[in-house]
Enzyme design. Sequence first.
Site, PDB file in Angstrom:
ATOM      1  N   CYS A  93       0.717  -1.190  -0.113  1.00 39.04           N
ATOM      2  CA  CYS A  93       0.080  -0.082   0.078  1.00 39.04           C
ATOM      3  C   CYS A  93       0.769   1.251   0.019  1.00 39.04           C
ATOM      4  O   CYS A  93       1.890   1.352   1.039  1.00 39.04           O
ATOM      5  CB  CYS A  93      -0.840  -0.090   1.179  1.00 39.04           C
ATOM      6  SG  CYS A  93      -1.891   1.436   1.376  1.00 39.04           S
TER       7      CYS A  93
ATOM      8  N   HIS B  14      -3.518  -3.077 -10.777  1.00 40.64           N
ATOM      9  CA  HIS B  14      -4.234  -1.528 -11.057  1.00 40.64           C
ATOM     10  C   HIS B  14      -4.830  -2.084 -12.509  1.00 40.64           C
ATOM     11  O   HIS B  14      -4.323  -2.255 -13.422  1.00 40.64           O
ATOM     12  CB  HIS B  14      -3.419  -0.736 -11.020  1.00 40.64           C
ATOM     13  CG  HIS B  14      -3.010  -0.454  -9.440  1.00 40.64           C
ATOM     14  ND1 HIS B  14      -3.733   0.247  -8.706  1.00 40.64           N
ATOM     15  CD2 HIS B  14      -2.201  -0.643  -8.877  1.00 40.64           C
ATOM     16  CE1 HIS B  14      -2.855   0.335  -7.539  1.00 40.64           C
ATOM     17  NE2 HIS B  14      -2.066  -0.637  -7.502  1.00 40.64           N
TER      18      HIS B  14
ATOM     19  N   GLU C 275     -10.471   0.886  -4.260  1.00 37.64           N
ATOM     20  CA  GLU C 275      -9.700   0.052  -4.098  1.00 37.64           C
ATOM     21  C   GLU C 275     -10.009  -1.291  -3.586  1.00 37.64           C
ATOM     22  O   GLU C 275     -11.187  -1.692  -3.149  1.00 37.64           O
ATOM     23  CB  GLU C 275      -8.855   0.498  -2.670  1.00 37.64           C
ATOM     24  CG  GLU C 275      -8.012   1.706  -2.984  1.00 37.64           C
ATOM     25  CD  GLU C 275      -6.953   2.102  -1.750  1.00 37.64           C
ATOM     26  OE1 GLU C 275      -6.099   0.851  -1.490  1.00 37.64           O
ATOM     27  OE2 GLU C 275      -6.767   3.106  -1.248  1.00 37.64           O
TER      28      GLU C 275
ATOM     29  N   CYS D   4      -5.016   6.810  -3.112  1.00 38.79           N
ATOM     30  CA  CYS D   4      -4.244   5.576  -3.052  1.00 38.79           C
ATOM     31  C   CYS D   4      -2.834   5.657  -4.054  1.00 38.79           C
ATOM     32  O   CYS D   4      -2.803   6.277  -5.185  1.00 38.79           O
ATOM     33  CB  CYS D   4      -5.042   4.568  -4.445  1.00 38.79           C
ATOM     34  SG  CYS D   4      -4.213   3.054  -4.554  1.00 38.79           S
TER      35      CYS D   4
ATOM     36  N   GLY E 172      -2.006   3.349  -6.788  1.00 33.41           N
ATOM     37  CA  GLY E 172      -2.817   3.635  -7.866  1.00 33.41           C
ATOM     38  C   GLY E 172      -2.328   4.903  -8.604  1.00 33.41           C
ATOM     39  O   GLY E 172      -2.444   4.717  -9.818  1.00 33.41           O
TER      40      GLY E 172
END
Length: 279
Positions: A75, A166, A215, A224, A227
């Site tokens: 993350c 993603h 997410e 994110c 992301g």
Amino acid sequence: MAIEFTKYHGLGNDFILVDNRSTLTPAITPSQAIKFCDRHFGIGADGVIFAMPGQNGTDYTMRIFNSDGSEPEMCGNGIRCMAAFLADLEGTSRQSDKYLIHTLAGTITPQLMPDGQVKVDMGEPRLLAREIPTTLCPPDQKVVEHPIEVNGKTWEVTCVSMGNPHCITFVEDVAAINLEEIGSRFEHHPAFPQRTNTEFIQIVRRDYVKMRVWERGAGITLACGTGACASLVAGVLTGKCDRIATVELPGGELEIEWSNIDQRVYMTGPAERIFTGRL
């Protein structure tokens, strides 16, 4: 059982940080993490992060349980928060600390900068279909502006892995996207065997884009990090973005660079302590 914790956020993407440095076993279970993350009956967060002993020559290990109890590989906002948490635990100045952190996505290196921001070497993006993973293309091909049917509409998507999957699509107006309706449909689309994070990107300029995200395992969040990195890479692959750009998220801005020298992605953004507690 009592758990000491500190809550941090990175652009509103919030996490419960637990000092787990004495063992590689998480202090709580995924089902307990769900309760901790509940915003009405618990602390409230997008995930629980455990700061654990290092492995394979790293300083520390990071594990994270999402608010639905699932465990992602990494993350981006979370690892910035973990770097700030480690500096606080160690009682350092938080001005130049750099850590090698073992994650399920590989070794990630965050560094606290003098201005309070955290710069993270996110590594090289993975672009082949088998690396995402997705079945949209043959395993050894890149997924760039490929059509996918979601919720009765055909979208063109570009897929990137930053250690986690993603799916990026470019739209005219991110504010007009009904994330509540379509986010979960992207996440659970059969073309993504490990589910996927989904980013909707609006190009403002080649060096400035707006992003909204659904997410995997957390739903709609204010930011994110992985992301934002994946979205810049997708923007470069499709010829829409420069290699350095500001990504505006609902919770604030991240500076993202896909280096033309070493092909690694660098993310810079804030990590702020909110409060400490005992549950």
